[in-house]
Design an enzyme around this catalytic site. Structure first.
Site, mmCIF file in Angstrom:
data_model
loop_
_atom_site.group_PDB
_atom_site.id
_atom_site.type_symbol
_atom_site.label_atom_id
_atom_site.label_comp_id
_atom_site.label_asym_id
_atom_site.label_seq_id
_atom_site.Cartn_x
_atom_site.Cartn_y
_atom_site.Cartn_z
ATOM 1 N N HIS A 157 0.624 2.011 6.318
ATOM 2 C CA HIS A 157 1.103 3.308 6.812
ATOM 3 C C HIS A 157 1.013 4.362 5.722
ATOM 4 O O HIS A 157 0.762 4.072 4.545
ATOM 5 C CB HIS A 157 2.534 3.190 7.332
ATOM 6 C CG HIS A 157 3.530 2.760 6.291
ATOM 7 N ND1 HIS A 157 4.041 3.621 5.336
ATOM 8 C CD2 HIS A 157 4.094 1.542 6.047
ATOM 9 C CE1 HIS A 157 4.886 2.962 4.563
ATOM 10 N NE2 HIS A 157 4.938 1.693 4.965
ATOM 11 N N CYS A 173 5.359 -3.512 3.247
ATOM 12 C CA CYS A 173 4.215 -2.786 3.797
ATOM 13 C C CYS A 173 3.277 -2.291 2.700
ATOM 14 O O CYS A 173 3.620 -2.288 1.527
ATOM 15 C CB CYS A 173 4.689 -1.594 4.624
ATOM 16 S SG CYS A 173 5.604 -2.064 6.109
#
Length: 197
Positions: A157, A173
């Site tokens: 992301h 992440c």
């Protein structure tokens, strides 16, 4: 009006010093640069030197649906298009610690422009002051776009906090600059293969 001998000496010293700096040979002026380069730590040198382009063949059997390789050690994300004509290399953020890091093969399962974010129960235990939900926008930790992976809670992301890129800063992440995730978002599809090493 009388001049203080100390003021005259300081003025003369300043002028002489300035003349010496201006007249110094280029080699002498580079000494400061050489000293600064020596101060770069070995780990920084490794990170700089390992951020390089790679070929896909050692990591994937084919480029079917395109391929994303995330190299945790060099903090870099590599992308190859399905036809092999497009290759991209992006600096990334990585998980804070080894126990938060996942390695292996997965794929993009969902793509979301303007994602919302909710921390996991483990994240809230570690950071009880965090909000339970953050809508899309400039305060969202997922930035402008998110690629959801086959592993629950793991994503590639964007981030609005550009200081995080190139650092250990996530809870699992992989983060990219918003301009880079927007480009990667446009290049990938659901089914793009992903490998974290």
């Amino acid at each position: 009006m009388t001049h203080s001998p100390l003021k005259s000496l300081n003025r003369r010293g300043f002028i002489a010093g300035a003349a010496a700096v201006i007249g110094a040979p280029a080699l002498a002026q580079n000494v400061g640069t050489i000293e600064m380069e020596r101060e770069i730590t070995q780990s920084q040198r490794r990170n700089i030197s390992s951020f390089r382009s790679l070929t896909w063949q050692p990591y994937f059997k084919s480029l079917r649906n395109g391929a994303v390789l995330v190299d945790i050690d060099s903090r870099a994300l590599h992308f190859w298009s399905a036809d092999g004509r497009t290759y991209k290399l992006y600096p990334s953020s990585i998980p804070l610690s080894e126990d938060l890091t996942r390695r292996g093969r997965t794929s993009v399962t969902r793509k979301v422009a303007g994602p919302s974010w909710s921390p996991t129960a483990n994240m809230l235990r570690r950071n009880p002051d965090w909000p339970k939900y953050v809508p899309p926008g400039p305060d969202n930790p997922l930035g402008t776009h998110a690629l959801y992976l086959g592993w629950k809670y793991y994503r590639i992301h964007g981030t609005h906090d550009t200081r995080k890129i190139g650092r250990k800063s996530s809870s699992g992440c992989i983060g990219l600059y918003n301009r880079h995730i927007a480009e990667l978002f446009s290049l990938t599809r659901v089914g793009t293969q992903v490998l974290l090493i």
